[in-house]
Design a protein around this motif. Structure first.
Motif, PDB file in Angstrom:
ATOM      1  N   CYS A   7     -11.604 -18.951 -17.669  1.00  0.00           N
ATOM      2  CA  CYS A   7     -11.776 -19.353 -16.263  1.00  0.00           C
ATOM      3  C   CYS A   7     -11.444 -18.186 -15.334  1.00  0.00           C
ATOM      4  O   CYS A   7     -12.167 -17.926 -14.366  1.00  0.00           O
ATOM      5  CB  CYS A   7     -10.897 -20.566 -15.960  1.00  0.00           C
ATOM      6  SG  CYS A   7     -11.026 -21.137 -14.269  1.00  0.00           S
ATOM      7  N   LEU A   8     -10.356 -17.493 -15.617  1.00  0.00           N
ATOM      8  CA  LEU A   8      -9.962 -16.359 -14.793  1.00  0.00           C
ATOM      9  C   LEU A   8     -10.993 -15.233 -14.873  1.00  0.00           C
ATOM     10  O   LEU A   8     -11.339 -14.621 -13.859  1.00  0.00           O
ATOM     11  CB  LEU A   8      -8.587 -15.853 -15.230  1.00  0.00           C
ATOM     12  CG  LEU A   8      -7.947 -14.776 -14.374  1.00  0.00           C
ATOM     13  CD1 LEU A   8      -7.721 -15.297 -12.963  1.00  0.00           C
ATOM     14  CD2 LEU A   8      -6.647 -14.316 -14.972  1.00  0.00           C
ATOM     15  N   LEU A   9     -11.512 -14.969 -16.059  1.00  0.00           N
ATOM     16  CA  LEU A   9     -12.521 -13.930 -16.237  1.00  0.00           C
ATOM     17  C   LEU A   9     -13.803 -14.268 -15.473  1.00  0.00           C
ATOM     18  O   LEU A   9     -14.384 -13.405 -14.806  1.00  0.00           O
ATOM     19  CB  LEU A   9     -12.836 -13.744 -17.726  1.00  0.00           C
ATOM     20  CG  LEU A   9     -13.886 -12.678 -18.048  1.00  0.00           C
ATOM     21  CD1 LEU A   9     -13.372 -11.303 -17.670  1.00  0.00           C
ATOM     22  CD2 LEU A   9     -14.265 -12.739 -19.508  1.00  0.00           C
ATOM     23  N   SER A  10     -14.234 -15.529 -15.541  1.00  0.00           N
ATOM     24  CA  SER A  10     -15.446 -15.910 -14.815  1.00  0.00           C
ATOM     25  C   SER A  10     -15.227 -15.850 -13.306  1.00  0.00           C
ATOM     26  O   SER A  10     -16.125 -15.452 -12.560  1.00  0.00           O
ATOM     27  CB  SER A  10     -15.903 -17.303 -15.234  1.00  0.00           C
ATOM     28  OG  SER A  10     -14.937 -18.256 -14.872  1.00  0.00           O
ATOM     29  N   LEU A  11     -14.044 -16.226 -12.829  1.00  0.00           N
ATOM     30  CA  LEU A  11     -13.747 -16.153 -11.400  1.00  0.00           C
ATOM     31  C   LEU A  11     -13.774 -14.712 -10.900  1.00  0.00           C
ATOM     32  O   LEU A  11     -14.362 -14.414  -9.857  1.00  0.00           O
ATOM     33  CB  LEU A  11     -12.381 -16.786 -11.122  1.00  0.00           C
ATOM     34  CG  LEU A  11     -11.938 -16.798  -9.674  1.00  0.00           C
ATOM     35  CD1 LEU A  11     -12.811 -17.753  -8.873  1.00  0.00           C
ATOM     36  CD2 LEU A  11     -10.487 -17.172  -9.570  1.00  0.00           C
ATOM     37  N   VAL A  12     -13.185 -13.796 -11.659  1.00  0.00           N
ATOM     38  CA  VAL A  12     -13.178 -12.390 -11.270  1.00  0.00           C
ATOM     39  C   VAL A  12     -14.585 -11.810 -11.290  1.00  0.00           C
ATOM     40  O   VAL A  12     -14.986 -11.073 -10.385  1.00  0.00           O
ATOM     41  CB  VAL A  12     -12.224 -11.586 -12.185  1.00  0.00           C
ATOM     42  CG1 VAL A  12     -12.390 -10.095 -11.984  1.00  0.00           C
ATOM     43  CG2 VAL A  12     -10.794 -11.990 -11.921  1.00  0.00           C
ATOM     44  N   SER A  13     -15.367 -12.148 -12.313  1.00  0.00           N
ATOM     45  CA  SER A  13     -16.723 -11.600 -12.390  1.00  0.00           C
ATOM     46  C   SER A  13     -17.600 -12.143 -11.268  1.00  0.00           C
ATOM     47  O   SER A  13     -18.394 -11.398 -10.685  1.00  0.00           O
ATOM     48  CB  SER A  13     -17.345 -11.901 -13.747  1.00  0.00           C
ATOM     49  OG  SER A  13     -17.491 -13.300 -13.915  1.00  0.00           O
ATOM     50  N   LEU A  14     -17.489 -13.421 -10.927  1.00  0.00           N
ATOM     51  CA  LEU A  14     -18.259 -13.967  -9.804  1.00  0.00           C
ATOM     52  C   LEU A  14     -17.851 -13.326  -8.479  1.00  0.00           C
ATOM     53  O   LEU A  14     -18.695 -13.069  -7.622  1.00  0.00           O
ATOM     54  CB  LEU A  14     -18.087 -15.481  -9.731  1.00  0.00           C
ATOM     55  CG  LEU A  14     -18.842 -16.289 -10.776  1.00  0.00           C
ATOM     56  CD1 LEU A  14     -18.479 -17.753 -10.661  1.00  0.00           C
ATOM     57  CD2 LEU A  14     -20.335 -16.086 -10.621  1.00  0.00           C
ATOM     58  N   THR A  15     -16.578 -13.057  -8.311  1.00  0.00           N
ATOM     59  CA  THR A  15     -16.101 -12.399  -7.092  1.00  0.00           C
ATOM     60  C   THR A  15     -16.672 -10.998  -6.982  1.00  0.00           C
ATOM     61  O   THR A  15     -17.134 -10.591  -5.912  1.00  0.00           O
ATOM     62  CB  THR A  15     -14.569 -12.345  -7.087  1.00  0.00           C
ATOM     63  OG1 THR A  15     -14.060 -13.659  -7.244  1.00  0.00           O
ATOM     64  CG2 THR A  15     -14.051 -11.751  -5.792  1.00  0.00           C
ATOM     65  N   VAL A  17     -19.423  -9.833  -8.353  1.00  0.00           N
ATOM     66  CA  VAL A  17     -20.875  -9.913  -8.124  1.00  0.00           C
ATOM     67  C   VAL A  17     -21.157 -10.220  -6.660  1.00  0.00           C
ATOM     68  O   VAL A  17     -22.037  -9.608  -6.041  1.00  0.00           O
ATOM     69  CB  VAL A  17     -21.509 -10.970  -9.055  1.00  0.00           C
ATOM     70  CG1 VAL A  17     -22.929 -11.294  -8.631  1.00  0.00           C
ATOM     71  CG2 VAL A  17     -21.491 -10.471 -10.482  1.00  0.00           C
ATOM     72  N   SER A  18     -20.406 -11.147  -6.061  1.00  0.00           N
ATOM     73  CA  SER A  18     -20.654 -11.488  -4.654  1.00  0.00           C
ATOM     74  C   SER A  18     -20.304 -10.328  -3.725  1.00  0.00           C
ATOM     75  O   SER A  18     -20.969 -10.121  -2.710  1.00  0.00           O
ATOM     76  CB  SER A  18     -19.878 -12.737  -4.260  1.00  0.00           C
ATOM     77  OG  SER A  18     -18.495 -12.464  -4.283  1.00  0.00           O
ATOM     78  N   ILE A  19     -19.299  -9.545  -4.072  1.00  0.00           N
ATOM     79  CA  ILE A  19     -18.940  -8.384  -3.250  1.00  0.00           C
ATOM     80  C   ILE A  19     -20.041  -7.334  -3.319  1.00  0.00           C
ATOM     81  O   ILE A  19     -20.422  -6.751  -2.308  1.00  0.00           O
ATOM     82  CB  ILE A  19     -17.582  -7.801  -3.698  1.00  0.00           C
ATOM     83  CG1 ILE A  19     -16.450  -8.741  -3.305  1.00  0.00           C
ATOM     84  CG2 ILE A  19     -17.351  -6.427  -3.075  1.00  0.00           C
ATOM     85  CD1 ILE A  19     -15.101  -8.344  -3.864  1.00  0.00           C
ATOM     86  N   VAL A  20     -20.568  -7.087  -4.506  1.00  0.00           N
ATOM     87  CA  VAL A  20     -21.629  -6.090  -4.661  1.00  0.00           C
ATOM     88  C   VAL A  20     -22.887  -6.524  -3.922  1.00  0.00           C
ATOM     89  O   VAL A  20     -23.534  -5.724  -3.245  1.00  0.00           O
ATOM     90  CB  VAL A  20     -21.917  -5.844  -6.162  1.00  0.00           C
ATOM     91  CG1 VAL A  20     -23.180  -5.043  -6.347  1.00  0.00           C
ATOM     92  CG2 VAL A  20     -20.735  -5.138  -6.807  1.00  0.00           C
ATOM     93  N   ILE A  21     -23.230  -7.801  -4.007  1.00  0.00           N
ATOM     94  CA  ILE A  21     -24.417  -8.294  -3.300  1.00  0.00           C
ATOM     95  C   ILE A  21     -24.223  -8.225  -1.793  1.00  0.00           C
ATOM     96  O   ILE A  21     -25.144  -7.883  -1.052  1.00  0.00           O
ATOM     97  CB  ILE A  21     -24.743  -9.733  -3.759  1.00  0.00           C
ATOM     98  CG1 ILE A  21     -25.243  -9.707  -5.196  1.00  0.00           C
ATOM     99  CG2 ILE A  21     -25.778 -10.382  -2.851  1.00  0.00           C
ATOM    100  CD1 ILE A  21     -25.424 -11.079  -5.802  1.00  0.00           C
ATOM    101  N   ALA A  22     -23.028  -8.505  -1.331  1.00  0.00           N
ATOM    102  CA  ALA A  22     -22.761  -8.490   0.108  1.00  0.00           C
ATOM    103  C   ALA A  22     -22.865  -7.082   0.680  1.00  0.00           C
ATOM    104  O   ALA A  22     -23.227  -6.899   1.842  1.00  0.00           O
ATOM    105  CB  ALA A  22     -21.382  -9.072   0.389  1.00  0.00           C
TER     106      ALA A  22
END
Length: 139
Positions: A7-15, A17-22
Motif C-alpha cells: 500500500c505504501l509503495l503504491s501510494l508513493v508511486s502514484l504521488t 506520477v502525479s507530480i511528474v504529470i503536473a
C-alpha cells in the motif's frame, strides 16, 4: 511483500506520477499573465491618493449629504496603542508549520493503522493456535 508495504509503495508511486504529470502542464499564475491596460476609472479606483480634491468640502459642488465627513474621525492615542500591541502579539502560520501539521497527522494515522494491524494479527494467530490445540492449558 506485506500489505502495508505494498500500500505504501503504491501510494508513493502514484504521488510521483502525479507530480511528474503536473510539471508537464503549461505554466500558470500571475507571473505568466499578459499585462492589460487599466481604464482611467480603474486607475483612480486603485490609486485614490493620486489626485487630491481641490476643495475641503467635497459636497459644496454637488450639495450631497455631509455624512461621509462625519465618518472621518481622528484616532486617539489609546486606540493606536491597542492596535500596535495586537499586531505585535499575533503570529501567522507559515508554510512550514502547515506542512508540519499535515505530516504529523499523517504520521499519527499510519501509526494507528500499524497498531491496529498488529493487534488483529496477534488475535488471529492466538485463535488459530487455540483451535489447533497447540496451546495447552495447565490443569
Amino acid at each position: 511483500m506485506s500489505p502495508i508495504g505494498l500500500c505504501l509503495l503504491s501510494l508513493v508511486s502514484l504521488t510521483l506520477v502525479s507530480i511528474v504529470i503536473a510539471q508537464e502542464r503549461a505554466p500558470h499564475g500571475l507571473v505568466y499573465e499578459n499585462p492589460e491596460a487599466f481604464s482611467p476609472s480603474a486607475y483612480n479606483f486603485f490609486h485614490p491618493n493620486e489626485k487630491k480634491p481641490e476643495t475641503k468640502n467635497p459636497c459644496a459642488a454637488s450639495k450631497c449629504s455631509p455624512m461621509p465627513l462625519a465618518a472621518q474621525v481622528e484616532a486617539t492615542e489609546i486606540h493606536e496603542s491597542r492596535a500596535k500591541t495586537l499586531e505585535r502579539g499575533s503570529r501567522k502560520l507559515g508554510a512550514g508549520g502547515l506542512a508540519g501539521i499535515v505530516f504529523g497527522v499523517a504520521f499519527v494515522v499510519v501509526l494507528a493503522m500499524g497498531v491496529y494491524h498488529v493487534r488483529v494479527t496477534r488475535r488471529t494467530n492466538m485463535s488459530r493456535a487455540n483451535h489447533n490445540g497447540a496451546v495447552q492449558t495447565h490443569v
